[in-house]
Design an enzyme around this catalytic site. Structure first.
Site, short mmCIF file in Angstrom:
data_model
loop_
_atom_site.label_atom_id
_atom_site.label_comp_id
_atom_site.label_asym_id
_atom_site.label_seq_id
_atom_site.Cartn_x
_atom_site.Cartn_y
_atom_site.Cartn_z
N GLU A 1 35.51 18.45 37.15
CA GLU A 1 34.19 17.19 37.32
C GLU A 1 33.39 17.65 38.41
OE1 GLU A 1 36.47 13.58 37.68
OE2 GLU A 1 37.12 13.43 35.57
N GLU B 1 40.85 15.17 29.61
CA GLU B 1 41.21 14.46 30.28
C GLU B 1 40.94 12.93 29.73
OE1 GLU B 1 40.55 13.60 34.42
OE2 GLU B 1 40.89 15.61 34.87
O1 AHR Z 1 43.50 12.34 36.14
C1 AHR Z 1 43.33 11.52 37.68
C2 AHR Z 1 41.82 12.33 37.81
O2 AHR Z 1 40.75 11.59 37.26
C3 AHR Z 1 41.60 13.49 37.89
O3 AHR Z 1 41.88 14.28 39.24
C4 AHR Z 1 39.84 13.85 38.09
O4 AHR Z 1 39.65 14.88 37.31
C5 AHR Z 1 39.45 12.43 37.37
O5 AHR Z 1 38.49 12.10 37.87
#
Ligand code: AHR
Length: 503
Positions: free
Chosen positions: A173, A292
């Protein structure tokens, strides 16, 4: 009663399902590592501190791949802190989550844990505070057989054989203002390119994934991907997507459209990847890593980051308790992934244990399954082979952001090796049963319905706990086959699975 009809033909496939589509994520965050997968002294833990109850649930979940060590944590992590004799490892401040990182669990422990869990690792390199040099050193430490300082260091640490880690993530990110080492797309694209070059020169077998946007809501979404790939198109294999589904407005129709939003984001990013490919006159296709995704909003009331006070080790936070409605949404997300199997080859449910997770543990106590555990396990364990195209006719409902959406959301997979067709179907009508018929074409012999199960009839807000895991699928007799058609009655607001075999 609402009616839905579908035709699928075994010859018309969307794409082959990569087994790495059923990944999850273990970050050094909250109680995911410490008190989650790793709890020395827990009654079920082995000598390495691996909780066997969590390992058993991980296997039951059907997980194939685990991404590690972050996440936001990654962007401030020095991998050297987590290897070597445990008693010499240093405690550090973790500026991603404002916790203390004891470094008693690191890369080698993670690889050991993956071997026991029977999953592949997706190891990520820090491109927040660090860069290409540290990344190539980590690949040498992990994958080079021996005879150099770093590969011999690994051997000295007790690992004579290289870990041979194939899949690597380049940062996390990096577009986010909350990220340690936020970058512009150009800055990130450049560092990703140089890092990828060096990592591949150390080990040509590595597969590399670059960071896409942190979410479709980011103002730079799509532009970020274009510029990043413009820099590193030929050096990377995958581009990542992240998406968390929320329901702040308490609008279930909108919430059930999360899968369609995920589908839209995938198609948009495929278009961007192919546009950059065209600009570069490249014959290569970039695949997607949706590394994610999950429902996440109840335990995150104040926005993207929730920091805790006190710099403790493994503080309990972001422990979202999932209800039946969330399980339906997660089932929809799994269907969206299946239906894009031609381009999405990797996906990671964020995360595995305690933090926005399908598995919850009690310190020194029990481990149990959240509601979202079940649709994930159904798809991970039963979806094999190819995803099939569908011709669907059914009624629709209106979503504010996405327009008309079909009440039926389905994924159909075909495994030639076992002659099994798996059907995953959501009835998104909250008030009516669905009369579903699916004609299975393609010269199949006689059909037999092997298995039918459904998660239905619960209050949308029903949750599980260590005491009661009632929100789960049950065997269902709602389906039958007649000729080459599967007929089924799906309950309102339900997750349904059918497995059919043919002669
Ligand atoms: O999954 C929790 C967080 O969400 C992770 O660390 C990040 O990559 C995202 O913002």
């Amino acid at each position: 009663m609402t009616i839905a009809r579908m035709i699928v033909d075994m010859s018309f496939a969307i794409g082959e399902i990569d087994r790495r589509l059923f990944g999850t994520f273990v970050e050094h965050i909250g109680r995911c590592v410490y008190g989650g997968i790793f709890e020395p002294g827990h009654p079920t833990s082995d000598a390495r501190g691996f909780r066997q109850d969590v390992l058993a649930l991980t296997r039951e979940l059907g997980v194939t791949l685990v991404r590690y060590p972050g996440g936001n944590f990654l962007s401030g992590y020095d991998w050297e802190d987590g290897v070597g004799p445990v008693e010499r490892r240093l405690r550090r401040l973790d500026l991603a989550w404002f916790a203390t990182e004891p470094n008693t669990f690191g890369t080698n422990e993670f690889v050991d844990w993956c071997r026991v869990a029977e999953v592949d690792p997706l190891l990520c390199v820090n491109l927040g505070t660090r860069g290409a040099d540290d990344a190539r050193r980590l690949v040498e430490y992990c994958n080079h057989p021996g005879g150099t300082e770093l590969s011999d260091l690994r051997r000295q640490h007790g690992y004579a054989e290289p870990h041979n880690i194939r899949l690597w993530g380049l940062g996390n990110e990096q577009d986010g203002p909350w990220q340690i080492g936020e970058k512009t797309a150009y800055e990130y694209g450049r560092i990703a390119k140089e890092t990828a070059k060096l990592m591949r020169w150390v080990d040509p077998k590595v597969e590399l994934s670059a960071c896409g946007s942190s979410g479709r809501e980011m103002p730079t979404f799509a532009g970020w991907e274009y510029e990043v790939l413009d820099q590193c198109y030929e050096q990377v294999d995958f581009l990542s997507l992240h998406q968390y589904f929320t329901n702040y407005d308490r609008n279930i129709a909108e919430f059930l459209g999360a899968a369609d939003l995920m589908d839209r984001a995938i198609r948009e990013i495929v278009a961007v990847c192919d546009a950059v490919g065209a600009k570069h006159r490249s014959s290569k296709k970039i695949m997607l890593s949706f590394d994610e995704y999950n429902v996440w909003w109840k335990a995150r009331p104040t926005g993207k980051l929730k920091k805790v006070e006190g710099w403790s080790v493994g503080p309990a936070f972001n422990e979202e308790i999932y209800n039946f409605e969330d399980a339906l949404v997660l089932g929809g997300a799994m269907i969206a992934l299946l239906n894009n199997a031609d381009r999405v080859k990797i996906a990671c449910l964020a995360q595995l244990v305690n933090v926005i997770a399908p598995i919850i543990t009690e310190p020194s106590g029990r481990a149990w399954r959240q509601t979202i555990f079940h649709p994930f396990a159904d798809v991970a364990n039963l979806a094999k082979g190819f995803t099939l195209r569908q011709a669907v006719e059914c009624e629709t409902f209106t979503s504010k952001t996405l327009g008309e959406l079909p009440y039926l959301l389905a994924g159909v997979t075909h495994d030639r090796a076992t002659r099994r067709i798996a059907i995953f179907a959501l009835n998104r009508h909250l008030g009516e049963e669905m009369e579903l018929s699916i004609e299975l074409r393609g010269g199949l012999g006689a059909l037999t319905l092997l298995n039918g199960r459904a998660m239905a009839g619960f209050d949308l807000s029903a949750t599980n706990s260590a005491e009661s895991e009632l929100v789960r699928p049950a065997a269902s007799s709602a389906g039958r086959v007649a000729g080459h058609t599967l007929h089924a009655i799906l309950q309102p607001a339900s997750w349904n699975v059918f497995v059919v075999t043919y002669a």
